[in-house]
Scaffold this motif. Structure first.
Motif, mmCIF file in Angstrom:
data_model
loop_
_atom_site.group_PDB
_atom_site.id
_atom_site.type_symbol
_atom_site.label_atom_id
_atom_site.label_comp_id
_atom_site.label_asym_id
_atom_site.label_seq_id
_atom_site.Cartn_x
_atom_site.Cartn_y
_atom_site.Cartn_z
ATOM 1 N N PRO A 96 56.173 47.765 2.518
ATOM 2 C CA PRO A 96 56.520 48.847 1.570
ATOM 3 C C PRO A 96 57.129 50.041 2.295
ATOM 4 C CG PRO A 96 54.259 48.083 1.243
ATOM 5 C CD PRO A 96 54.726 47.519 2.544
ATOM 6 N N GLU A 97 58.345 50.405 1.900
ATOM 7 C CA GLU A 97 59.013 51.542 2.524
ATOM 8 C C GLU A 97 59.097 52.678 1.508
ATOM 9 O OE1 GLU A 97 60.710 51.455 5.922
ATOM 10 O OE2 GLU A 97 61.322 49.381 6.130
ATOM 11 N N TRP A 98 60.291 53.128 1.153
ATOM 12 C CA TRP A 98 60.407 54.325 0.313
ATOM 13 C C TRP A 98 60.074 54.021 -1.148
ATOM 14 C CZ3 TRP A 98 64.036 58.838 1.412
ATOM 15 C CH2 TRP A 98 64.213 59.026 2.783
ATOM 16 N N ILE A 99 59.647 55.064 -1.852
ATOM 17 C CA ILE A 99 59.313 54.965 -3.272
ATOM 18 C C ILE A 99 60.073 56.076 -4.001
ATOM 19 C CG2 ILE A 99 57.441 55.160 -4.955
ATOM 20 C CD1 ILE A 99 55.596 53.891 -2.829
ATOM 21 N N VAL A 121 50.765 63.432 -8.657
ATOM 22 C CA VAL A 121 50.663 62.028 -8.261
ATOM 23 C C VAL A 121 51.581 61.810 -7.057
ATOM 24 C CG1 VAL A 121 51.082 59.641 -8.995
ATOM 25 C CG2 VAL A 121 50.093 61.311 -10.603
ATOM 26 N N VAL A 122 51.044 61.165 -6.023
ATOM 27 C CA VAL A 122 51.830 60.899 -4.821
ATOM 28 C C VAL A 122 51.832 59.387 -4.573
ATOM 29 C CG1 VAL A 122 52.200 61.470 -2.392
ATOM 30 C CG2 VAL A 122 50.974 63.086 -3.866
ATOM 31 N N TYR A 123 53.013 58.799 -4.500
ATOM 32 C CA TYR A 123 53.161 57.367 -4.211
ATOM 33 C C TYR A 123 53.478 57.176 -2.733
ATOM 34 C CZ TYR A 123 53.506 56.686 -9.255
ATOM 35 O OH TYR A 123 53.251 56.654 -10.601
ATOM 36 N N MET A 124 52.839 56.170 -2.112
ATOM 37 C CA MET A 124 52.992 55.994 -0.666
ATOM 38 C C MET A 124 53.006 54.512 -0.284
ATOM 39 S SD MET A 124 50.197 58.921 0.338
ATOM 40 C CE MET A 124 49.054 58.355 -0.928
ATOM 41 N N GLY A 125 53.903 54.158 0.622
ATOM 42 C CA GLY A 125 53.930 52.803 1.165
ATOM 43 C C GLY A 125 53.358 52.779 2.577
ATOM 44 N N ASP A 126 52.753 51.651 2.929
ATOM 45 C CA ASP A 126 52.244 51.426 4.290
ATOM 46 C C ASP A 126 53.186 50.401 4.906
ATOM 47 O OD1 ASP A 126 50.875 50.825 6.614
ATOM 48 O OD2 ASP A 126 48.943 50.488 5.630
ATOM 49 N N ASP A 127 54.071 50.861 5.801
ATOM 50 C CA ASP A 127 55.161 49.996 6.258
ATOM 51 C C ASP A 127 54.771 49.094 7.412
ATOM 52 O OD1 ASP A 127 57.392 48.660 6.888
ATOM 53 O OD2 ASP A 127 58.491 50.365 7.694
ATOM 54 N N THR A 184 55.650 65.389 5.670
ATOM 55 C CA THR A 184 56.137 64.494 6.724
ATOM 56 C C THR A 184 55.079 63.424 6.960
ATOM 57 O OG1 THR A 184 57.058 64.349 8.957
ATOM 58 C CG2 THR A 184 55.280 65.932 8.646
ATOM 59 N N CYS A 185 55.519 62.183 7.174
ATOM 60 C CA CYS A 185 54.606 61.048 7.124
ATOM 61 C C CYS A 185 54.552 60.330 8.470
ATOM 62 C CB CYS A 185 55.073 60.086 6.038
ATOM 63 S SG CYS A 185 55.120 60.903 4.432
ATOM 64 N N GLU A 186 53.357 60.128 8.982
ATOM 65 C CA GLU A 186 53.153 59.536 10.310
ATOM 66 C C GLU A 186 53.117 58.011 10.195
ATOM 67 O OE1 GLU A 186 50.676 63.374 12.079
ATOM 68 O OE2 GLU A 186 49.540 61.615 11.446
ATOM 69 N N GLU A 187 54.133 57.353 10.749
ATOM 70 C CA GLU A 187 54.243 55.905 10.561
ATOM 71 C C GLU A 187 53.784 55.100 11.787
ATOM 72 O OE1 GLU A 187 58.120 54.154 10.276
ATOM 73 O OE2 GLU A 187 57.414 52.432 9.160
ATOM 74 N N ASN A 188 54.603 55.024 12.819
ATOM 75 C CA ASN A 188 54.275 54.094 13.919
ATOM 76 C C ASN A 188 53.511 54.756 15.056
ATOM 77 O OD1 ASN A 188 55.398 51.577 12.951
ATOM 78 N ND2 ASN A 188 57.343 52.666 12.986
ATOM 79 N N GLU A 211 54.984 55.464 5.312
ATOM 80 C CA GLU A 211 56.442 55.551 5.269
ATOM 81 C C GLU A 211 56.842 56.894 4.651
ATOM 82 O OE1 GLU A 211 58.652 53.334 6.425
ATOM 83 O OE2 GLU A 211 60.461 54.302 5.654
ATOM 84 N N GLY A 212 56.603 57.063 3.361
ATOM 85 C CA GLY A 212 56.950 58.308 2.686
ATOM 86 C C GLY A 212 55.834 58.730 1.750
ATOM 87 N N ALA A 213 56.045 59.833 1.045
ATOM 88 C CA ALA A 213 55.064 60.353 0.090
ATOM 89 C C ALA A 213 55.844 60.989 -1.049
ATOM 90 C CB ALA A 213 54.153 61.362 0.768
#
Ligand code: FEO
Ligand code: CA
Ligand code: CA
Length: 657
Positions: free
Chosen positions: A446-449, A354-360, A262-266, A341-343
């Protein structure tokens, strides 16, 4: 105080003043080989493939997530649905969509299964064992662990944010610690047990030994280089090793060893200060006053004047074992501190993770993490430690279509103490500043990957919009973010070198520019064939290799003339490289579509409907909650509710076929 809840208040406002290299206005020189081919007349889709790739290859090591039997023939078989402004979830003929697990429904914790009260009068204690608000990222886990059961399993899902105006019978009147606690109890994560009955209908199993709510008060362990760091220590946690809770849980990840990310965004929106924010706080968009959540008024750990290190303890990826309801979630600092956003997890051919992640946020970056140790298919306990150690990289997209993953390692290049990075722990707490320092490419949110399960190292990322691109004093267009005033966003694709997810070089192009057909204005002209859409946000492959795109056009944009006639937020499907987009679903009024997951047999699709009824001000109107949407309960309900929707094909077939 007022009731305005501006979700994602910081996403549209840049906090990135770094002077990274900006490419000149190159939009006309390179919109990517792919989109140039698409606008041509004679070239077919296959010609647009990056060198060395072939359609429908099935050799992907990422096949841990794919089922070769159902992935061999990717094609879209459903009749598309039109734009819609109906207050309903609409799916193609031959499919059935049913809402379940709505905000306020009982999770299924034995002995504590309160009914949802339509007038908002459930207690703080009720909310702790009920579904949270604003469902977001979600993943299905077969039961038992290790099986591919598609009839019985767990759903883990995020509850991203809260709307205090809808949560209570009387809104924020008489705001006190008890109300704050209810607001906190409505955020976080749910784990529920679900089962398909003999009529092929899915039910939540209540009570269930797996049922669990994780909230901003659930204790979490810290792993990785920032564990125990001075910057992580507070009066309540002098060792910097145990954090209370997770919040603003946006998108998610799923590991092949059966855990949920689970990814902590805002999270920055929660914190407040009476003073002037420091440069470090500003870089993460921590403002001076929170007028939305109001937790800091009596929960002083969110007042950074009193607890200056508390914000450092949020902005991480958290790993949860849904199969063990007693397990302690882990905040993995090795994956960096951003507005996650996601992982998205994949396994390289040498079994590193490998984990791809966006910073929204506008003008932020795309990251990837490569584990030090190797995935062992038969050693789950060891796998659960894989995200504790490894290297974090940030992406640079070059004008010529090449790209590079730049390591964020303390002591290398400019990442030294003199520049504010005394050790790796400090660097990770300041991940954004480290990425600024190495010259990463500023992207359009960058949102979901999504990683193609049938093509090694082929990766897609939604870039949802950036109206500030090209504005005075802001970064101009570049090859990877080619539109000024980017109202509708785009989807970028990269192919890792040697088809290897651990490669540090890649080739990239743009899959699609979102927007509409009937305009010559390049700011919002889409270049897809078929279904028009704006602001791609959710993005996921199913087990057949179909790519599903969920949209989050903001309510303010929905009301702009450029959007007129495009209806509610929606979901479209595509086969990469086909350039054909087909609309599969439209959502209720005022909602966004998010949180997609499939059963392993690809016969059930779960999707989340978030914030039905949201108005232009960013929330439903407490005085008239159903003014915009009465979904899903209809006129007999008291207020709109976020909910999970389960979709099956009436003939029992594969979703999308
Ligand atoms: Fe939580 Fe970026 O959407
Ligand atoms: Ca999102
Ligand atoms: Ca979004």
């Amino acid at each position: 105080m007022n009731n305005k809840l501006l979700k994602h208040v910081n996403e549209d406002v840049s906090s990135n003043d770094s002077a990274n290299p900006i490419f000149s206005d190159v939009m006309q020189t390179r919109l990517s080989r792919r989109s140039l081919l698409q606008s041509g007349t004679a070239l077919g889709a296959a010609a647009a493939l990056p060198v060395g790739m072939s359609l429908f290859s099935t050799d992907a090591k990422a096949g841990v997530f794919a089922d070769d039997n159902i992935g061999k023939a990717r094609q879209l078989g459903f009749s598309p649905v039109p734009f819609s402004s109906e207050d309903a979830v609409i799916v193609p003929k031959g499919y059935t969509a049913q809402a379940f697990y709505k905000w306020g429904d009982a999770v299924g914790i034995d002995g504590r299964m309160p009914e949802f009260k339509q007038d908002g009068s459930n207690t703080t204690q009720d909310q702790a064992v009920q579904a949270g608000m604003h469902h977001d990222g979600m993943a299905f886990f077969s039961l038992p662990l290790g099986s591919k059961n598609s009839k019985h399993g767990l759903l883990a899902m995020n509850h991203e944010y809260v709307d205090n105006g809808m949560l209570f019978k009387d809104g924020i009147a008489d705001w006190d610690a008890n109300k704050i606690r209810k607001s906190q109890n409505a955020m976080g994560v749910s784990v529920i047990e679900i089962r398909q009955d003999n009529n092929q209908e899915w039910q939540v199993v209540r009570p269930s030994a797996y049922a669990r709510r994780i909230t901003p008060h659930t204790p979490m362990r810290v792993s990785g280089p920032a564990r125990g760091h001075d910057l992580m220590k507070t009066k309540a946690d002098p060792r910097g090793e145990v954090i209370l809770g997770t919040m603003q849980n946006c998108a998610n990840g799923l590991t092949p060893w059966g855990t949920y990310l689970t990814c902590e965004e805002n999270w920055a929106d929660i914190f407040t200060t009476q003073g002037v924010p420091t440069a470090e706080e500003k870089r993460y968009g921590i403002g001076s006053k929170d007028e939305v959540y109001l937790w800091s008024e009596q929960d002083f750990r969110f007042d950074i004047g009193l607890t200056p290190n508390e914000p450092n303890r949020f902005g991480w990826v958290v790993e949860i074992d849904p199969y063990d309801p007693k397990s302690t979630p882990i905040k993995h600092t090795a994956l960096g501190r951003i507005k996650h956003e996601g992982a998205t997890v994949t396994i390289a051919s040498d079994n590193r993770v490998v984990v791809y992640m966006g910073d929204d946020q506008v003008f932020e970056y795309i990251y990837k993490f490569i584990s030090k140790n190797h995935y062992q298919p038969n050693n789950r306990e060891a796998n659960k430690r894989l995200l504790e150690e490894g290297t974090l990289y940030v992406a640079r997209f070059d004008e010529n279509g090449n790209g590079e993953w730049i390591p964020l390692i303390q002591g290398q290049g400019k990442l030294i103490a003199a520049n504010g990075f005394a050790d790796q722990g400090e660097l990770l707490v300041k991940t954004r500043q480290a990425a600024d320092t190495v010259g990463a490419t500023k992207m359009d949110r960058p949102e979901w990957i999504a990683v193609d399960p049938y093509k090694n190292g082929s990766v897609y990322c939604t870039l949802t919009n950036n109206k500030d691109r090209g504005k005075d004093g802001k970064a101009g267009t570049d090859a990877a973010n080619p539109r000024a005033d980017n109202l509708f966003g785009h989807i970028i694709h990269w192919q890792e070198a040697d088809r290897n997810p651990t490669a540090l070089q890649f080739k990239w192009d743009i899959l699609v520019l979102a927007g509409r057909h009937d305009t010559d204005d390049t700011r919002f002209k889409g270049n897809m064939a078929g279904a028009e859409f704006g602001s791609p946000d959710g993005l996921s492959f199913d087990h057949r290799g179909v790519l599903w795109i969920q949209t989050d056009v903001s309510t303010s944009t929905l009301n702009e003339k450029e959007y007129a006639g495009m209806g509610n937020n929606q979901m479209v499907a595509t086969i990469p490289d086909s350039n054909e987009y087909r609309r599969f679903l439209t959502g209720p009024n005022g909602s966004e579509i998010t949180g997609i997951t499939f059963t392993p047999d690809n016969k059930t699709l779960f999707i989340n409907i978030q914030h039905p009824g949201e108005s232009r001000s960013g929330t439903a109107d407490p005085a008239n909650p159903k003014a915009i949407s009465a979904w899903p309960d209809g006129e007999s309900g008291g207020r709109p509710r976020s909910a999970t929707v389960v979709i099956t094909k009436d003939d029992g077939g594969l979703i999308g076929s």
